[in-house]
Design a protein around this motif. Structure first.
Motif, short mmCIF file in Angstrom:
data_model
loop_
_atom_site.label_atom_id
_atom_site.label_comp_id
_atom_site.label_asym_id
_atom_site.label_seq_id
_atom_site.Cartn_x
_atom_site.Cartn_y
_atom_site.Cartn_z
N LYS A 1 10.14 20.14 26.74
CA LYS A 1 11.59 20.03 26.65
C LYS A 1 12.23 20.29 28.00
N GLU A 2 11.67 21.21 28.77
CA GLU A 2 12.22 21.52 30.08
C GLU A 2 12.00 20.35 31.05
N GLU A 3 10.82 19.72 30.95
CA GLU A 3 10.55 18.56 31.81
C GLU A 3 11.47 17.39 31.47
N VAL A 4 11.71 17.19 30.17
CA VAL A 4 12.63 16.15 29.76
C VAL A 4 14.03 16.43 30.29
N ASN B 1 19.79 16.21 23.19
CA ASN B 1 20.29 16.98 22.05
C ASN B 1 19.52 18.29 21.90
N ALA B 2 20.08 19.18 21.09
CA ALA B 2 19.48 20.50 20.91
C ALA B 2 18.09 20.42 20.28
N ASN B 3 17.82 19.38 19.50
CA ASN B 3 16.52 19.24 18.84
C ASN B 3 15.45 18.61 19.73
N GLY B 4 15.80 18.34 20.99
CA GLY B 4 14.83 17.77 21.91
C GLY B 4 14.85 16.25 21.98
N ILE B 5 15.53 15.62 21.05
CA ILE B 5 15.65 14.16 21.06
C ILE B 5 16.77 13.77 22.02
N TYR B 6 16.53 12.77 22.84
CA TYR B 6 17.56 12.33 23.78
C TYR B 6 17.97 10.90 23.47
N THR B 7 19.19 10.58 23.84
CA THR B 7 19.73 9.25 23.61
C THR B 7 20.18 8.64 24.93
N SER C 1 17.73 6.02 20.78
CA SER C 1 17.22 7.38 20.97
C SER C 1 15.76 7.33 21.39
N SER C 2 15.25 8.47 21.81
CA SER C 2 13.87 8.56 22.27
C SER C 2 12.87 8.35 21.14
#
Length: 214
Positions: free
Chosen positions: A15-18, A38-44, A90-91
Motif C-alpha cells: 500500500k505504501e509503494e502504491v 482510497n482507504a481500502n487500498g484500491i485506486y482509481t 479502478s485498479s
C-alpha cells in the motif's frame, strides 16, 4: 511490431509503494487526469483507449453516426479513424471489463468476445503492440508506466482473423461483412483492369509509331 499475448510479470506492490507511485504519477500529469488512492487500498484513475477497428460495429440506430451499412433495429457503421475514448476505472477492473465499458460508452451491440485490448509501448527505440490477457489490470499498467502515452498507450482492436469467434456474430452482421468484401474485391478488380488498359494503350501507341512508314 506486434507481439501476441506477451505478458509482463505482475509485481505486487504494498500500500505504501502504491501511494508513492500515485504521488509520483500525479506530479507528472499534465491533463488533470490524476489517480486517487482510497482507504481500502484500491485506486482509481483514467486511461485513454484508441479505437483501431477495421470492421464495422453494430450500434442502436438512434445512436448511430457515420457511414451506415445496414439498418433495422440496429445499424452497422465504421468508427472514424483515430477515435480515442477516456475511461475512469479502478485498479480492480480487468481488461475484459474495460472492453465491456468501452462498448457501452459507444452503444455498441456487438459481443465483447469479438474484441481484444492491446498495449503499445516503446522499447529500445522500437514500438511494440502486445495483446493483453483478459485478466490483466490496465490501470496498474498505466500506474507503473506513468502518464506519458508515448511510453504506454492502449488500443482496442478486433481479434485477428484466425482468432475470430464467428459464432459470436449475427447472420445480418456476417451478410454485411460479405457485402463489404464483395465491394472491396470489385474495387480492386476495377483498379487492375484500368491499369492494364492503360498499359495496353501505351503499347499499341508505341507499336503504331514503330510500324508507321518512314
Amino acid at each position: 511490431k506486434d507481439v501476441q499475448k506477451e505478458r509482463e510479470p505482475h509485481v505486487y506492490l504494498s500500500k505504501e509503494e502504491v501511494k508513492e507511485k500515485i504521488q509520483s504519477y500525479n506530479s507528472s500529469v499534465t491533463d488533470k487526469l490524476k489517480m486517487t488512492l482510497n482507504a481500502n487500498g484500491i485506486y482509481t484513475g483514467f486511461i485513454k483507449v484508441q479505437m483501431e477497428l477495421c470492421r464495422p460495429i453494430t450500434v442502436q440506430s438512434s445512436q448511430s453516426q457515420g457511414r451506415c451499412a445496414h439498418s433495422n433495429n440496429e445499424t452497422a457503421f465504421y468508427l472514424p479513424e483515430g477515435c480515442v475514448n477516456t475511461l475512469h476505472i479502478s485498479s480492480t477492473n480487468t481488461v475484459r471489463e474495460v472492453i465491456e465499458a468501452l462498448l457501452r460508452k459507444f452503444f455498441v451491440a456487438d459481443n465483447p468476445a469479438k474484441f481484444a485490448l492491446y498495449k503499445r509501448c516503446h522499447k529500445e527505440d522500437q514500438v511494440y503492440t502486445c495483446k493483453l490477457s483478459d485478466r490483466e489490470h490496465p490501470l496498474y499498467l498505466r500506474l507503473v508506466a506513468g502518464p506519458r502515452t508515448e511510453m504506454l498507450s492502449f488500443v482496442l482492436r478486433e481479434h485477428e482473423t484466425g482468432e475470430v469467434m464467428w459464432e459470436a456474430f449475427s447472420i445480418p452482421e456476417l451478410q454485411n461483412f460479405l457485402r463489404i468484401l464483395d465491394k472491396e474485391e470489385n474495387d480492386q478488380l476495377q483498379i487492375l483492369k484500368n491499369r492494364y488498359a492503360a498499359y495496353r494503350s501505351k503499347l499499341e501507341e508505341a507499336l503504331r509509331g514503330v510500324l508507321k512508314p518512314g
